[in-house]
Design a protein around this motif. Sequence first.
Motif, PDB file in Angstrom:
ATOM      1  N   VAL A 109       3.670  -3.159 -18.529  1.00  0.00           N
ATOM      2  CA  VAL A 109       2.295  -3.051 -17.346  1.00  0.00           C
ATOM      3  C   VAL A 109       2.434  -3.950 -15.980  1.00  0.00           C
ATOM      4  O   VAL A 109       1.966  -5.405 -16.667  1.00  0.00           O
ATOM      5  CB  VAL A 109       1.299  -2.851 -18.135  1.00  0.00           C
ATOM      6  CG1 VAL A 109       0.095  -2.475 -16.526  1.00  0.00           C
ATOM      7  CG2 VAL A 109       1.647  -1.748 -19.273  1.00  0.00           C
ATOM      8  N   ASP A 110       3.116  -4.385 -15.468  1.00  0.00           N
ATOM      9  CA  ASP A 110       2.908  -5.385 -14.723  1.00  0.00           C
ATOM     10  C   ASP A 110       3.140  -4.473 -12.312  1.00  0.00           C
ATOM     11  O   ASP A 110       3.813  -3.638 -12.358  1.00  0.00           O
ATOM     12  CB  ASP A 110       4.217  -6.318 -13.929  1.00  0.00           C
ATOM     13  CG  ASP A 110       4.371  -7.583 -13.303  1.00  0.00           C
ATOM     14  OD1 ASP A 110       3.623  -7.263 -12.821  1.00  0.00           O
ATOM     15  OD2 ASP A 110       5.315  -8.110 -13.941  1.00  0.00           O
ATOM     16  N   VAL A 111       3.727  -5.347 -11.553  1.00  0.00           N
ATOM     17  CA  VAL A 111       3.355  -4.809 -10.660  1.00  0.00           C
ATOM     18  C   VAL A 111       4.930  -4.214 -10.174  1.00  0.00           C
ATOM     19  O   VAL A 111       5.984  -4.886 -10.310  1.00  0.00           O
ATOM     20  CB  VAL A 111       3.059  -6.096  -9.001  1.00  0.00           C
ATOM     21  CG1 VAL A 111       3.061  -5.912  -7.469  1.00  0.00           C
ATOM     22  CG2 VAL A 111       1.988  -6.283  -9.584  1.00  0.00           C
ATOM     23  N   LEU A 112       5.303  -3.044  -9.642  1.00  0.00           N
ATOM     24  CA  LEU A 112       6.140  -2.110  -9.988  1.00  0.00           C
ATOM     25  C   LEU A 112       7.378  -2.921  -8.624  1.00  0.00           C
ATOM     26  O   LEU A 112       8.543  -3.088  -9.140  1.00  0.00           O
ATOM     27  CB  LEU A 112       6.378  -1.194  -8.885  1.00  0.00           C
ATOM     28  CG  LEU A 112       7.558  -0.141  -8.706  1.00  0.00           C
ATOM     29  CD1 LEU A 112       8.409  -0.061  -9.585  1.00  0.00           C
ATOM     30  CD2 LEU A 112       6.991   0.770  -7.577  1.00  0.00           C
ATOM     31  N   GLY A 113       6.526  -4.223  -7.425  1.00  0.00           N
ATOM     32  CA  GLY A 113       7.361  -4.896  -7.222  1.00  0.00           C
ATOM     33  C   GLY A 113       9.239  -4.045  -5.637  1.00  0.00           C
ATOM     34  O   GLY A 113      10.095  -4.579  -5.950  1.00  0.00           O
ATOM     35  N   LEU A 114       8.391  -2.787  -5.913  1.00  0.00           N
ATOM     36  CA  LEU A 114       9.873  -2.377  -4.275  1.00  0.00           C
ATOM     37  C   LEU A 114       9.594  -3.902  -2.771  1.00  0.00           C
ATOM     38  O   LEU A 114       8.758  -4.071  -2.783  1.00  0.00           O
ATOM     39  CB  LEU A 114       8.859  -0.949  -4.221  1.00  0.00           C
ATOM     40  CG  LEU A 114       9.291  -0.277  -5.095  1.00  0.00           C
ATOM     41  CD1 LEU A 114       9.689   1.052  -4.926  1.00  0.00           C
ATOM     42  CD2 LEU A 114      10.718  -0.333  -5.632  1.00  0.00           C
ATOM     43  N   THR A 115      10.464  -3.654  -3.180  1.00  0.00           N
ATOM     44  CA  THR A 115      10.467  -4.631  -1.295  1.00  0.00           C
ATOM     45  C   THR A 115      11.319  -4.566  -0.691  1.00  0.00           C
ATOM     46  O   THR A 115      12.052  -3.738  -0.950  1.00  0.00           O
ATOM     47  CB  THR A 115      11.424  -6.563  -2.198  1.00  0.00           C
ATOM     48  OG1 THR A 115      12.234  -6.125  -2.090  1.00  0.00           O
ATOM     49  CG2 THR A 115      10.703  -7.386  -2.543  1.00  0.00           C
ATOM     50  N   ALA A 116      11.587  -4.961   0.797  1.00  0.00           N
ATOM     51  CA  ALA A 116      12.757  -4.779   1.433  1.00  0.00           C
ATOM     52  C   ALA A 116      13.782  -3.794   1.109  1.00  0.00           C
ATOM     53  O   ALA A 116      14.366  -3.167   1.866  1.00  0.00           O
ATOM     54  CB  ALA A 116      12.113  -5.420   2.809  1.00  0.00           C
ATOM     55  N   GLN A 117      14.543  -4.955   0.584  1.00  0.00           N
ATOM     56  CA  GLN A 117      15.464  -4.716  -0.189  1.00  0.00           C
ATOM     57  C   GLN A 117      15.735  -3.746  -0.768  1.00  0.00           C
ATOM     58  O   GLN A 117      16.570  -3.024  -0.778  1.00  0.00           O
ATOM     59  CB  GLN A 117      16.278  -6.339  -0.868  1.00  0.00           C
ATOM     60  CG  GLN A 117      17.470  -6.148  -1.167  1.00  0.00           C
ATOM     61  CD  GLN A 117      18.909  -6.364   0.289  1.00  0.00           C
ATOM     62  OE1 GLN A 117      18.559  -6.620   1.181  1.00  0.00           O
ATOM     63  NE2 GLN A 117      19.615  -5.878   0.071  1.00  0.00           N
ATOM     64  N   ASP A 118      14.295  -3.259  -2.004  1.00  0.00           N
ATOM     65  CA  ASP A 118      14.820  -2.481  -2.540  1.00  0.00           C
ATOM     66  C   ASP A 118      15.174  -0.862  -1.473  1.00  0.00           C
ATOM     67  O   ASP A 118      15.326  -0.168  -2.461  1.00  0.00           O
ATOM     68  CB  ASP A 118      13.439  -2.229  -3.397  1.00  0.00           C
ATOM     69  CG  ASP A 118      13.462  -3.299  -4.409  1.00  0.00           C
ATOM     70  OD1 ASP A 118      14.750  -4.426  -4.678  1.00  0.00           O
ATOM     71  OD2 ASP A 118      12.359  -4.045  -4.613  1.00  0.00           O
ATOM     72  N   LEU A 119      14.591  -1.634  -1.170  1.00  0.00           N
ATOM     73  CA  LEU A 119      14.231   0.334   0.169  1.00  0.00           C
ATOM     74  C   LEU A 119      15.372   0.382   0.668  1.00  0.00           C
ATOM     75  O   LEU A 119      15.442   0.879   1.728  1.00  0.00           O
ATOM     76  CB  LEU A 119      12.383   0.367   1.259  1.00  0.00           C
ATOM     77  CG  LEU A 119      11.701   0.283   0.357  1.00  0.00           C
ATOM     78  CD1 LEU A 119      10.488   0.034   1.059  1.00  0.00           C
ATOM     79  CD2 LEU A 119      12.000   1.842  -0.675  1.00  0.00           C
ATOM     80  N   ARG A 120      16.388  -0.540   0.403  1.00  0.00           N
ATOM     81  CA  ARG A 120      17.910   0.046   1.389  1.00  0.00           C
ATOM     82  C   ARG A 120      18.323   0.737   0.762  1.00  0.00           C
ATOM     83  O   ARG A 120      18.113   1.514  -0.361  1.00  0.00           O
ATOM     84  CB  ARG A 120      18.184  -1.336   1.260  1.00  0.00           C
ATOM     85  CG  ARG A 120      17.813  -2.610   2.642  1.00  0.00           C
ATOM     86  CD  ARG A 120      18.198  -3.885   2.687  1.00  0.00           C
ATOM     87  NE  ARG A 120      18.386  -4.635   3.394  1.00  0.00           N
ATOM     88  CZ  ARG A 120      18.784  -5.320   4.441  1.00  0.00           C
ATOM     89  NH1 ARG A 120      19.877  -4.243   4.808  1.00  0.00           N
ATOM     90  NH2 ARG A 120      18.264  -5.950   5.152  1.00  0.00           N
TER      91      ARG A 120
ATOM     92  N   VAL B 138       0.797  -1.396  -0.550  1.00  0.00           N
ATOM     93  CA  VAL B 138       0.090   0.000  -0.157  1.00  0.00           C
ATOM     94  C   VAL B 138       0.558   1.499  -0.164  1.00  0.00           C
ATOM     95  O   VAL B 138       0.531   2.512  -0.687  1.00  0.00           O
ATOM     96  CB  VAL B 138      -0.841  -0.236   1.187  1.00  0.00           C
ATOM     97  CG1 VAL B 138      -1.742   1.560   1.142  1.00  0.00           C
ATOM     98  CG2 VAL B 138      -1.983  -1.468   0.737  1.00  0.00           C
ATOM     99  N   LEU B 139       2.010   1.179   0.473  1.00  0.00           N
ATOM    100  CA  LEU B 139       2.812   2.191   1.066  1.00  0.00           C
ATOM    101  C   LEU B 139       3.598   2.906  -0.315  1.00  0.00           C
ATOM    102  O   LEU B 139       3.790   3.714  -0.606  1.00  0.00           O
ATOM    103  CB  LEU B 139       3.955   2.309   2.007  1.00  0.00           C
ATOM    104  CG  LEU B 139       3.086   2.373   3.439  1.00  0.00           C
ATOM    105  CD1 LEU B 139       4.018   2.130   4.475  1.00  0.00           C
ATOM    106  CD2 LEU B 139       2.019   2.701   3.877  1.00  0.00           C
ATOM    107  N   CYS B 140       4.313   1.515  -1.428  1.00  0.00           N
ATOM    108  CA  CYS B 140       4.913   1.880  -2.287  1.00  0.00           C
ATOM    109  C   CYS B 140       3.718   1.854  -3.506  1.00  0.00           C
ATOM    110  O   CYS B 140       2.684   1.625  -3.631  1.00  0.00           O
ATOM    111  CB  CYS B 140       5.977   0.456  -2.733  1.00  0.00           C
ATOM    112  SG  CYS B 140       7.105   0.305  -1.367  1.00  0.00           S
ATOM    113  N   PRO B 141       4.962   2.285  -4.240  1.00  0.00           N
ATOM    114  CA  PRO B 141       3.787   2.737  -5.274  1.00  0.00           C
ATOM    115  C   PRO B 141       3.662   1.174  -6.378  1.00  0.00           C
ATOM    116  O   PRO B 141       4.877   0.616  -6.644  1.00  0.00           O
ATOM    117  CB  PRO B 141       5.144   3.700  -6.407  1.00  0.00           C
ATOM    118  CG  PRO B 141       5.363   4.506  -5.621  1.00  0.00           C
ATOM    119  CD  PRO B 141       5.705   3.196  -4.714  1.00  0.00           C
ATOM    120  N   CYS B 142       2.900   1.169  -6.883  1.00  0.00           N
ATOM    121  CA  CYS B 142       1.726   0.125  -7.683  1.00  0.00           C
ATOM    122  C   CYS B 142       1.351   0.934  -8.607  1.00  0.00           C
ATOM    123  O   CYS B 142       1.178   1.415  -9.159  1.00  0.00           O
ATOM    124  CB  CYS B 142       1.082  -0.693  -6.914  1.00  0.00           C
ATOM    125  SG  CYS B 142       0.490  -2.662  -7.211  1.00  0.00           S
TER     126      CYS B 142
END
Length: 1460
Positions: free
Chosen positions: A1101-1112, A1081-1085
């Motif tokens: 056209v797909d889910v952005l897929g930001l994970t905890a590792q991407d936000l490091r 919900v908090l990440c762009p999607c």
Amino acid sequence: SRAGPTDFVPPPECPVFEPSWEEFADPLGYIAKIRPIAEKSGICKIRPPPDWQPPFAVEVDNFRFTPRIQRLNELEAETRVKLNYLDRIAKFWEIQGSSLKIPNIERRILDLFSLSKIVTEEGGFETVSKERRWARVATKLGYPPGKNIGSLLRSHYERIVQPFEMFQSGASLSVTCKQRPYESEDVDKEYKPHSIPLRQSVQPSKMSSYGRRANRLQPEPEPTEEDIEKNPELKKLQIYGAGPKMMGLGLVARDKARKKGVVAASRSAWCQSFLLSDPLADEPCTKMTMRLRRNLNNPQFVDSFVCRMCARGDDDEKLLLCDGCDDNYHTFCLLPPLTDPPKGNWRCPKCVAECKKPTEAFGFEQATREYTLQSFGEMADTFKADYFNMPVHMVPTELVEKEFWRLVSSIEEDVTVEYGADIHSKEFGSGFPVISSDRDLTPEEVEYARSGWNLNVMPILEQSVLCHINADISGMKVPWLYVGMVFSAFCWHIEDHWSYSINYLHWGEPKTWYGVPSVAAEKLEEVMKKLTPELFEFQPDLLHQLVTIMNPNILMAHGVPVVRTNQCAGEFVITFPRAYHSGFNQGYNFAEAVNFCTADWLPAGRSCIEHYRRLRRYCVFSHEELTCKMAACPEKLDLNLAAATHLEMFFIVQEERKLRKHLLERGITEAEREAFELLPDDERQCDKCKTTCFLSALACSSCPERLVCLYHAEDLCSCPTEKLYLRYRYTLDELLAMLHRLKVRVESFDSWANRVKEALEQDEGSKIAIQDLETLKAEASERKFPDNELLQRLNTVLSDIQRCQNTSAELLSKTLSRRMTLEELRSLVEKMQNLPCAVTRLEEVQEVLLKVEEFQARAQTLVGAGGVEWSKDPPPAAEELQALLEEGAGLAADAPACLLLRGLQDQGRWLGDVRRTLGPQGGEVTLGVLRTLMEAGCNVPQSAQVETAMAELQELLTIAERWEEKAQICLEHRQKHPLSTLEAIVNEAQLIPVQLPNILSLQGCLSRAKAWVTDLEEIQNGEHYPCLDDLEGLVAIGRDLPVQMEELRQLELQVTSAHSWRDKASKTFLKKGSQHSLLEVLCPCVEKRKQRGGDALDADVDVLGLTAQDLRDPGVMAFKEGERQEKEALLRLQRLNLAKPGPTKEEEQRQGWSGAEPSLGQSVCVCGGLPGLLPHRCHLCRDWFHGGCVAFPSLLGGTSCSPRCWWDWDTRFLCPRCQRSRRPRLETILALLVALQRLPVRLPEGEALQCLTERAITWQGRAKQALESPDLQGALRRLQELRDEGQHSSEEGDDEDEEEDEEEDKKGNAVIVLDRRAAFVRVDFPTRAPDVESLLPLLPALKGPAIELSAATRAHLEDLQLEGDLLEVTLDQTQTIHRVLQAAATPPCHELHTLIELQEQRSSSRGGKAKDSKRKRKSQKADNGLKSQEASESKKTRPLNHTAIQAQAEVGVRMPKRYF
């Protein structure tokens, strides 16, 4: 109700035996074994082994029988005497024209027989009355003293008994004697005669042809020759008695030519013809005569009207007709003569004399109904269940026993039962399997058919005497069957010829037995004759008729020993010779019985014949014939039977010699040989004593139809001696020869025994051959010698010889399954030397023994005294020891030294293994190696060296196990220990030279703990806060370690705080039941959109897929890139959705959104269907959605805006795909960020929230800047002016309509609610705002645009609106921009119309639900009844607005629209 049972005391139990299978294999042998014990009781019970369960072989469907009728109170001897007496006295009063009524005294009927007997004993009526002994009479009758019962007894005696006694004594009695009435409180019971003599005859049954007692067992009356000629029926007279045997009597025709015409007569015919005969008349008065007189058409009818006294027929007016026999008597011919004809019934002197006649023999009558087993069982079970008023299986045996003895002693209570007794098994089939040609038997049935305990087999066993009788004697050699019901009884009796009997209960309820030993048989007869002399006066052989029973308690009170037992299904009961026995059945059952005789019975059988001779009772078979038949073939006899037969034959020959000598002394010298066994039994019976003759008989040439035994030679006839001659079977020389052969047979055993003793006691120099011993064994088998000690010794010797020969052969050929030891070899040689015969290969076996003993001596020199260590030091070399062991293995037997040598060899090997293991070069030692060495050390010969090594091993093993236990405790998670403590344990345990698994595991745990601490320090000393994933991994690792670490507790607190913050953030953002995670919900999607059944529209056209590792780090750059991709994907999605055509009105009418199948590329909404009725577009993704699938905004939105300001209507709709969260306000998000700053942990959700907040603040600044531009400020002022104008016009319209709507307002401001008491309550409401229904008429009047915007400003605002809608945050500027853009456009009438209809549908559905809930509540109120006023009002006012809406909808009262 039935009176309770009397106090019957059960006699002691008889012996019960339970043979083993080995004992059970020999039936007669086992019976002989238990005879010394069981014979003392007369009867015994045998329980077979549990697995011995013979099948029931009777064909149930074809088994039909006719039972006998038993009246219980007629069975008991004393009760029958009383009943006979009552019948006679009742007959007397019946002749006098009165009925006998027995008085009641003290609630029980008066025992008239006992009263008469006691008065007679006291001296008679006159004496008792004169000496006033009536009180003593009352006491003897059992009445309590002091109640003046003596006078009552005197009155009853004088009124009822005395007239009868006077008549019996022969005194003159008035014809008109009447029984005087007696007034008392107790009602006299009218006595109904039992008429026992009329029921005593029993017709011969169908199986009488098999009956062994039909014409033998009853003594003959003493009729004259003239009586026999006139009454041929007397020649055959049968009576059947109770109990397990059938009995009868008959008279033998003396004329052989006439006996074939003899017809059996019933007992009633015998009674009428014999007892009713008039001694004064020339012609006997039979039933046939009476029947002829009653027949008016008979020629003899006229002759009957004559006086029986004077034989004249004159003076008809003086002729009296007897009401009993229809005979005529002149009144003046009677003694005394009658002056006037008597009134009422009159009996002639002959009928009056009838009650003086003696009591006749008693028997049982046959039932008239034929039963099957099933029908009889149903009748029996029904009778028992009804009698005891409970299920048959629940009636206690003790209760049945007491009730039985109460009933048989009762005069007033008549109970009748039926008993299927003496059913011949040869005709109806035995209950045991029988080998026959009729049907094939199964292997199991064949086994039971051949069993000695099969009652068809036992009488004909080789040891049984009866096997030498050719005829099938029914009941003795052929079993009889018995089908019983409750209370059916068999009376006191002994078996024919005093033989044994055996009874087997196949199935059903128990059978209760009573037995008296043979030593007390005469005592029992004496007691019964003493207590009931009236019965034995006319029936001296009453006990042989099986029709009389007596209470065991009475017998025991007179000194007769009695035992009892309950025979259950599957059990045997055996009765011994001359043992009286009786009993009854507890219920429905099926039994089978037969007789048998063993060798020990022969003396008893001879005594029985002497007893029969004194009683003049018929024999079943000839005892002399049986003995001589066995003596004729002594070789076929068992030795015990031969010895008993020899002794019996000796007595018979001696007696026969004495009797024949007496004939010679009388001068009777004529003799002729007669084969008596070929004659029928009735042609060779003694005319005097009814004994069946065999060895000899005396006959007369003038009286050929008669013969007598030699005991009654004087009673044959009165003819001269010259007419008499001897009929004999064997000469005395032949009898002596038979006796000699028996003696040789008996003494042959002594000769054989002497030869066996000589053969078994041979010296060393005179041994016999093996064949001689085998010849002696074969002779014993051929001559049927019994099992004895000598035969057992002979068999043992032969078995030893065979065993020695086989063992020696296997020893020399080395084919023994197990090597023989030296002691066994010595024992074999010794046994072969001690055998009484020469055994081959003895020298070879002795040579083997010498070799083994020589090896034993050499090996023993190497071994010490104790056999646990070497005798010399140093020990022998391994090669020398191995060679010695190989030499010992080559011998035919094992020397004890071989075992010692092997033990010492194993001992040396074990000590070497211990030295190598504990030595410096042994390497690491495990616990398994130590335990293996300890176990091996226990199996080697013990010595000082072994004990020392074992002690060292045990000490090392104990220390190692102790450290292992410590390590195991540390490894368990029950209590964690500090790192320093565990290091100390590991360091100390490493000093032990044993590899310990738990210490190694603990050492590994310490290494992991140290690595964990190092990793924690690296994370905590880094540039940034540690991430939550790293901390969670460390916590999981730390929890699995058995080490106590303070850092772990701190980490757990940090992780817990982080989880708490994430939970709070999730509650703030996530909807209830959301499928998205907080991070999503908090990440762009960018949501992936696929057409139903199609492929992806675009690869990017797909889910952005930001994970905890991407936000490091660098997380911000990834978030920025995600914002860009999200916006681009949304623009593409808008273009795609805008290309979808909306539904036309025709399509809306033709197909609905819910019923049509979507076509390719046309799916819309979350349901994936086609655009249908009332679709609406999402303001962000521009896709269509159905009104029933998603929630649309309320147009007025709950604000107080003017209905004419259509741009202020809330038409902004975001679909669930675009608005994924609750979208909290920015102030709430800032509070979460403040809490996040306090956490020393980095969360991916925290990073995403910071980026989202930064994005929202940036957008808010841009939106404020755009709204503060001069163009938009002017547009906003213009919109405010329009709102003010719309508000003013609305107020004027309300003033103008105020008077018109006054009444409506009153109605609108109140709602009428119907409560459960049908009372109306008015509730006032404030004025409400206009509802959606008021907006529908305004749609055509809407005008626009309300303001003008330049194209650049519009594009800039639309771009801002797009970015603001993507934010998962609620900002005020988003709504402001939406209204400005809506006011600058043409009013969307179609969309507004759709929203209004959707809202109306929603309101109507809510109203319907409200109505349903109201109806439900009203029905509940009606069911529950009235409650208090306060409770009712509280219930009405609680849902105030909702109730008002329901009431307005129901009664049609207008309300302000703002409440909708």
